[in-house]
Write a protein that holds these residues in place. Structure first.
Motif, PDB file in Angstrom:
ATOM      1  N   VAL A 177       1.487   7.995  -3.004  1.00  0.00           N
ATOM      2  CA  VAL A 177       2.349   7.155  -1.520  1.00  0.00           C
ATOM      3  C   VAL A 177       1.013   6.900  -1.380  1.00  0.00           C
ATOM      4  O   VAL A 177      -0.113   7.185  -1.102  1.00  0.00           O
ATOM      5  CB  VAL A 177       3.219   7.765  -0.519  1.00  0.00           C
ATOM      6  CG1 VAL A 177       3.000   6.534   1.334  1.00  0.00           C
ATOM      7  CG2 VAL A 177       4.414   8.291  -0.809  1.00  0.00           C
ATOM      8  N   ALA A 178       0.021   5.222  -1.638  1.00  0.00           N
ATOM      9  CA  ALA A 178      -1.041   4.842  -0.983  1.00  0.00           C
ATOM     10  C   ALA A 178      -1.483   4.784   0.513  1.00  0.00           C
ATOM     11  O   ALA A 178       0.035   4.748   1.440  1.00  0.00           O
ATOM     12  CB  ALA A 178      -0.845   3.051  -1.039  1.00  0.00           C
ATOM     13  N   LEU A 179      -2.645   5.207   1.285  1.00  0.00           N
ATOM     14  CA  LEU A 179      -2.756   5.865   2.462  1.00  0.00           C
ATOM     15  C   LEU A 179      -3.514   4.367   2.587  1.00  0.00           C
ATOM     16  O   LEU A 179      -5.036   4.875   1.955  1.00  0.00           O
ATOM     17  CB  LEU A 179      -2.989   7.077   2.805  1.00  0.00           C
ATOM     18  CG  LEU A 179      -4.188   7.046   3.922  1.00  0.00           C
ATOM     19  CD1 LEU A 179      -2.790   6.833   5.426  1.00  0.00           C
ATOM     20  CD2 LEU A 179      -4.120   8.496   4.551  1.00  0.00           C
ATOM     21  N   HIS A 180      -3.252   4.180   3.925  1.00  0.00           N
ATOM     22  CA  HIS A 180      -4.667   2.933   3.725  1.00  0.00           C
ATOM     23  C   HIS A 180      -4.977   2.852   5.626  1.00  0.00           C
ATOM     24  O   HIS A 180      -4.024   3.219   6.730  1.00  0.00           O
ATOM     25  CB  HIS A 180      -3.995   1.153   3.592  1.00  0.00           C
ATOM     26  CG  HIS A 180      -3.324   0.904   2.881  1.00  0.00           C
ATOM     27  ND1 HIS A 180      -4.669   0.493   1.267  1.00  0.00           N
ATOM     28  CD2 HIS A 180      -2.872   1.190   1.732  1.00  0.00           C
ATOM     29  CE1 HIS A 180      -3.691   0.719   0.266  1.00  0.00           C
ATOM     30  NE2 HIS A 180      -2.590   0.421   0.330  1.00  0.00           N
ATOM     31  N   ILE A 181      -6.015   3.116   5.685  1.00  0.00           N
ATOM     32  CA  ILE A 181      -6.954   3.252   7.157  1.00  0.00           C
ATOM     33  C   ILE A 181      -7.472   2.588   7.660  1.00  0.00           C
ATOM     34  O   ILE A 181      -8.218   2.010   6.902  1.00  0.00           O
ATOM     35  CB  ILE A 181      -7.572   4.761   7.301  1.00  0.00           C
ATOM     36  CG1 ILE A 181      -6.437   5.726   6.846  1.00  0.00           C
ATOM     37  CG2 ILE A 181      -8.053   4.865   8.430  1.00  0.00           C
ATOM     38  CD1 ILE A 181      -7.168   6.951   6.770  1.00  0.00           C
ATOM     39  N   ALA A 182      -6.922   1.555   9.081  1.00  0.00           N
ATOM     40  CA  ALA A 182      -7.276   0.962   9.153  1.00  0.00           C
ATOM     41  C   ALA A 182      -8.767   1.108  10.986  1.00  0.00           C
ATOM     42  O   ALA A 182      -8.320   1.129  10.963  1.00  0.00           O
ATOM     43  CB  ALA A 182      -6.919  -0.629  10.045  1.00  0.00           C
TER      44      ALA A 182
END
Length: 252
Positions: free
Chosen positions: A247-252
């Motif tokens: 699962v891709a993790l994207h942190i803003a």
């Protein structure tokens, strides 16, 4: 220990003991009572603990924070998450957008897109998107919840099951360390499960406060996601599960 680390440790202590007093926390962390009070007020406002006179206890696992409070809670973080997620949605895509204040902020972030087809069970999302002439906005039928404009019920599930879309955009009230996606309302969960089943890709948007909340109803699992969008690095156990299930993790 910085403020975030201390607040995370406070939550862990409260979860372990069920209650922690200001006096106990002050002594444990070697800080002033005023510092602990500020920490507790912040954590309570985020819905991560329940503020009790003289200390803090566990947040309710059966009752969610009010909609009016959630609408302004961690708003800046939600806006950053929404902007990041919107960049991963191509023009001329088809989407489900479900119930939740984070999803309403995402709807605002999608207004610069072109040619979207959006199916939603959230009246607030529909109201945000309705003026885009090149969007096709479809509202699910069902029972409208007066407290937040969410649409739920068997008719809603039947309606969702008629579609197969490119992206399902969902929110969540809590994520357990075992990867369970948790909610407060059983009827809302059943609609969200239909969205999961009928989306080619699933994006979950959630701010950091949801990693240590434990609502009672199981909606699904992190393994069902294609990407998680958040504002801080999740706990190590969650990161491990995301990696395990690709699962891709994207942190803003």
């Amino acid at each position: 220990m910085n403020q975030q680390q201390r607040q995370d440790a406070i939550i862990e202590m409260v979860r372990r003991q069920g209650y922690a007093s200001i006096e106990q926390l002050t002594e444990h962390f070697s800080v002033t009572p005023q510092t602990i009070r500020r920490d507790l007020n912040t954590l309570s406002a985020e819905g991560r603990i329940r503020r009790i006179h003289g200390g803090a206890g566990l947040e309710s696992s059966t009752v969610n924070t009010s909609y009016s409070t959630r609408k302004t809670l961690n708003l800046e973080a939600k806006q950053r998450i929404a902007a990041l997620l919107a960049r991963h949605v191509p023009h001329h895509s088809s989407l489900f957008i479900n119930i939740g204040t984070s999803n309403e902020v995402i709807a605002e972030a999608l207004l610069d897109h072109q040619g979207l087809e959006v199916i939603t069970n959230n009246l607030n999302v529909a109201a945000i998107l309705q003026h885009k002439e090149d969007f096709n906005v479809i509202i699910a039928g069902g029972q409208v919840r007066s407290r937040d404009g969410g649409i739920i019920g068997e008719a809603t599930i039947d309606f969702i099951n008629q579609f197969k879309v490119d992206y399902g955009i969902i929110g969540i009230s809590g994520i357990d360390e075992d990867g369970s996606l948790l909610e407060f309302d059983y009827q809302e969960v059943r609609v969200a499960q239909a969205i999961l089943r009928n989306s080619r890709k699933v994006f979950l948007a959630t701010d950091h406060s949801k990693f240590q909340r434990n609502p009672v109803v199981r909606q699904g699992n992190l393994a069902q996601l294609d990407a998680l969008f958040t504002d801080r690095a999740p706990p190590e156990a969650i990161v491990h599960l995301l990696q395990q299930h690709d699962v891709a993790l994207h942190i803003a």
